[in-house]
Design an enzyme around this catalytic site. Structure first.
Site, PDB file in Angstrom:
ATOM      1  N   GLY A 262       2.713   2.545  10.694  1.00 26.12           N
ATOM      2  CA  GLY A 262       3.662   3.644  10.522  1.00 26.12           C
ATOM      3  C   GLY A 262       4.398   4.020  11.791  1.00 26.12           C
ATOM      4  O   GLY A 262       5.047   5.065  11.856  1.00 26.12           O
TER       5      GLY A 262
ATOM      6  N   GLU B 294      -5.046  -4.814  10.744  1.00 25.32           N
ATOM      7  CA  GLU B 294      -4.064  -3.748  10.938  1.00 25.32           C
ATOM      8  C   GLU B 294      -4.364  -2.993  12.227  1.00 25.32           C
ATOM      9  O   GLU B 294      -5.195  -2.062  12.227  1.00 25.32           O
ATOM     10  CB  GLU B 294      -4.114  -2.763   9.761  1.00 25.32           C
ATOM     11  CG  GLU B 294      -3.774  -3.375   8.426  1.00 25.32           C
ATOM     12  CD  GLU B 294      -3.223  -2.330   7.447  1.00 25.32           C
ATOM     13  OE1 GLU B 294      -2.148  -2.559   6.900  1.00 25.32           O
ATOM     14  OE2 GLU B 294      -3.876  -1.288   7.254  1.00 25.32           O
TER      15      GLU B 294
ATOM     16  N   HIS C 196      -9.517   1.014   4.989  1.00 22.36           N
ATOM     17  CA  HIS C 196      -8.237   1.249   5.659  1.00 22.36           C
ATOM     18  C   HIS C 196      -8.465   2.206   6.830  1.00 22.36           C
ATOM     19  O   HIS C 196      -9.286   3.115   6.748  1.00 22.36           O
ATOM     20  CB  HIS C 196      -7.217   1.847   4.675  1.00 22.36           C
ATOM     21  CG  HIS C 196      -5.832   1.838   5.241  1.00 22.36           C
ATOM     22  ND1 HIS C 196      -5.399   2.788   6.137  1.00 22.36           N
ATOM     23  CD2 HIS C 196      -4.809   0.974   5.067  1.00 22.36           C
ATOM     24  CE1 HIS C 196      -4.141   2.498   6.480  1.00 22.36           C
ATOM     25  NE2 HIS C 196      -3.765   1.411   5.852  1.00 22.36           N
TER      26      HIS C 196
ATOM     27  N   GLU D 192      -6.873   4.640   7.844  1.00 23.26           N
ATOM     28  CA  GLU D 192      -6.693   6.062   7.512  1.00 23.26           C
ATOM     29  C   GLU D 192      -7.957   6.620   6.865  1.00 23.26           C
ATOM     30  O   GLU D 192      -8.307   7.782   7.071  1.00 23.26           O
ATOM     31  CB  GLU D 192      -5.457   6.226   6.614  1.00 23.26           C
ATOM     32  CG  GLU D 192      -4.170   6.067   7.424  1.00 23.26           C
ATOM     33  CD  GLU D 192      -3.000   5.483   6.666  1.00 23.26           C
ATOM     34  OE1 GLU D 192      -3.001   5.508   5.426  1.00 23.26           O
ATOM     35  OE2 GLU D 192      -2.070   4.991   7.342  1.00 23.26           O
TER      36      GLU D 192
ATOM     37  N   ASN E 118       0.872  -1.181   0.000  1.00 21.97           N
ATOM     38  CA  ASN E 118       0.000   0.000   0.000  1.00 21.97           C
ATOM     39  C   ASN E 118       0.909   1.231   0.000  1.00 21.97           C
ATOM     40  O   ASN E 118       1.476   1.569   1.031  1.00 21.97           O
ATOM     41  CB  ASN E 118      -0.894  -0.038   1.244  1.00 21.97           C
ATOM     42  CG  ASN E 118      -1.749   1.212   1.370  1.00 21.97           C
ATOM     43  OD1 ASN E 118      -1.792   2.050   0.462  1.00 21.97           O
ATOM     44  ND2 ASN E 118      -2.435   1.341   2.497  1.00 21.97           N
TER      45      ASN E 118
ATOM     46  N   SER F 145       3.765  -1.827  10.311  1.00 31.03           N
ATOM     47  CA  SER F 145       5.220  -1.852  10.501  1.00 31.03           C
ATOM     48  C   SER F 145       5.861  -3.188  10.105  1.00 31.03           C
ATOM     49  O   SER F 145       6.789  -3.669  10.756  1.00 31.03           O
ATOM     50  CB  SER F 145       5.595  -1.480  11.948  1.00 31.03           C
ATOM     51  OG  SER F 145       5.133  -0.177  12.247  1.00 31.03           O
TER      52      SER F 145
ATOM     53  N   LYS G 245       0.098   4.233  -0.301  1.00 37.43           N
ATOM     54  CA  LYS G 245      -0.574   5.411   0.266  1.00 37.43           C
ATOM     55  C   LYS G 245      -0.357   6.610  -0.657  1.00 37.43           C
ATOM     56  O   LYS G 245      -0.247   6.438  -1.868  1.00 37.43           O
ATOM     57  CB  LYS G 245      -0.095   5.653   1.703  1.00 37.43           C
ATOM     58  CG  LYS G 245      -0.215   4.366   2.556  1.00 37.43           C
ATOM     59  CD  LYS G 245      -0.042   4.581   4.024  1.00 37.43           C
ATOM     60  CE  LYS G 245      -0.196   3.243   4.746  1.00 37.43           C
ATOM     61  NZ  LYS G 245      -0.115   3.358   6.190  1.00 37.43           N
TER      62      LYS G 245
HETATM   63  P1  13P Z   1       3.184   0.609   7.639  1.00 40.67           P
HETATM   64  O1  13P Z   1       3.704  -0.675   7.059  1.00 40.67           O
HETATM   65  O2  13P Z   1       3.880   1.835   7.118  1.00 40.67           O
HETATM   66  O3  13P Z   1       3.102   0.545   9.131  1.00 40.67           O
HETATM   67  O4  13P Z   1       1.671   0.779   7.109  1.00 40.67           O
HETATM   68  C1  13P Z   1       0.796  -0.280   7.267  1.00 40.67           C
HETATM   69  C2  13P Z   1      -0.427   0.016   6.501  1.00 40.67           C
HETATM   70  O5  13P Z   1      -1.212   0.873   6.851  1.00 40.67           O
HETATM   71  C3  13P Z   1      -0.658  -0.752   5.266  1.00 40.67           C
HETATM   72  O6  13P Z   1      -1.939  -0.553   4.791  1.00 40.67           O
END
Ligand code: 13P
Length: 259
Positions: free
Chosen positions: A175, A169, A97, A99, A9, A215, A11
């Site tokens: 992140g 997640e 997601h 976010e 992803n 992560s 983003k």
């Molecule tokens: P990270 O791997 O940067 O923690 O992000 C995970 C994520 O949100 C994947 O959709």
């Protein structure tokens, strides 16, 4: 056995040139490995780069996914991209997601509509679920995840489960550099499957692939993929680094080959 699935992803990252360089490096690195047969690899770049990425990925085993979709096929929805529009370019689409849930106010109900729209158009939804830090500290991880899974799958039929992926997640692990403990991710993975089994039966629920996300790196993927109920990872930051993402895919492929 379920084929492991690693999805990147990206983003809201990459310029056009950066995106094409990354796709090219990933194609070169992943196609060079014979073991790539034993893992499904999905790249989810920003919408704008999907067409060009699709050209690079043609005739490779690497698949394309979108990061979101709107459930209505067309109409006055300024700025939105529908599942119907994505269906020609993509095989997968991420829905729900954290976010999107947090920053864009998406509800369980909207996530369910997105998952249903994806399936209606032949896209495989990657349905994201996971508790926030407040819920985790309050001991509400299981209730939160169960609620999100039940809601997202409300419009789904049992025969569609083999097309579905669930990404667990935990929001606090995204992140943050603080991945969940492998055993804990495996435990929640089992909870997700039990929740699906309660509605659809064990056989159908057994076909869903469950990813861990938060992560994930080349250094910790083995801990997650080694869990019986975890079939892969949804990778954020590490998917922007070709060498690191290739390493993650290679470790998952070795697992997929039964090693
Ligand atoms: P990270 O791997 O940067 O923690 O992000 C995970 C994520 O949100 C994947 O959709």
């Amino acid at each position: 056995m379920r084929t492991p699935i690693i999805a990147g992803n990206w983003k809201m990252n990459t310029t056009y040139d950066e995106a094409m360089d990354l796709v090219e490096e990933l194609v070169d690195g992943l196609e060079a490995r014979e073991e790539s047969d034993n893992v499904d690899v999905v790249l989810c770049p920003p919408f704008l780069w999907l067409f060009s990425a699709a050209e690079y990925l043609e005739d490779t085993g690497i698949q394309l996914g979108a990061q979101d979709c709107y459930p209505v096929d067309r109409g006055a929805f300024t700025g939105a991209i529908s599942a119907a529009m994505l269906a020609d370019q993509c095989s997968y689409v991420i829905v729900g997601h954290s976010e999107r849930r947090t920053l864009f106010g998406e509800t369980d109900d909207l996530v369910a509509k997105k998952a249903a729209a994806a399936l209606r158009h032949g896209l495989r939804p990657i349905v994201c679920v996971g508790e926030g830090l407040r819920e985790r500290d309050a001991g509400e991880t299981d209730a939160t995840v169960r609620r999100q899974v039940e809601a997202a799958f409300a419009p789904v039929e049992g025969g569609q489960l083999a097309e579905c992926v669930v990404a667990y997640e935990p929001v606090w692990a995204i992140g943050s550099g603080r991945a969940a403990d492998g055993a804990e991710a495996g435990r929640v993975g089992a909870l997700i499957r039990e929740t699906l089994a309660a509605r659809f039966g064990a056989a159908a629920a057994g076909q869903v692939r469950i990813q861990y996300g938060g992560s994930v790196t080349g250094a910790n993927i083995a801990e997650f993929i080694g869990q019986p109920e975890i079939d892969g990872a949804l990778v954020g930051g590490a998917s922007l680094n070709a060498a690191e993402f290739i390493r993650i895919c290679a470790i998952a492929a070795r697992h997929g080959a039964g090693e």
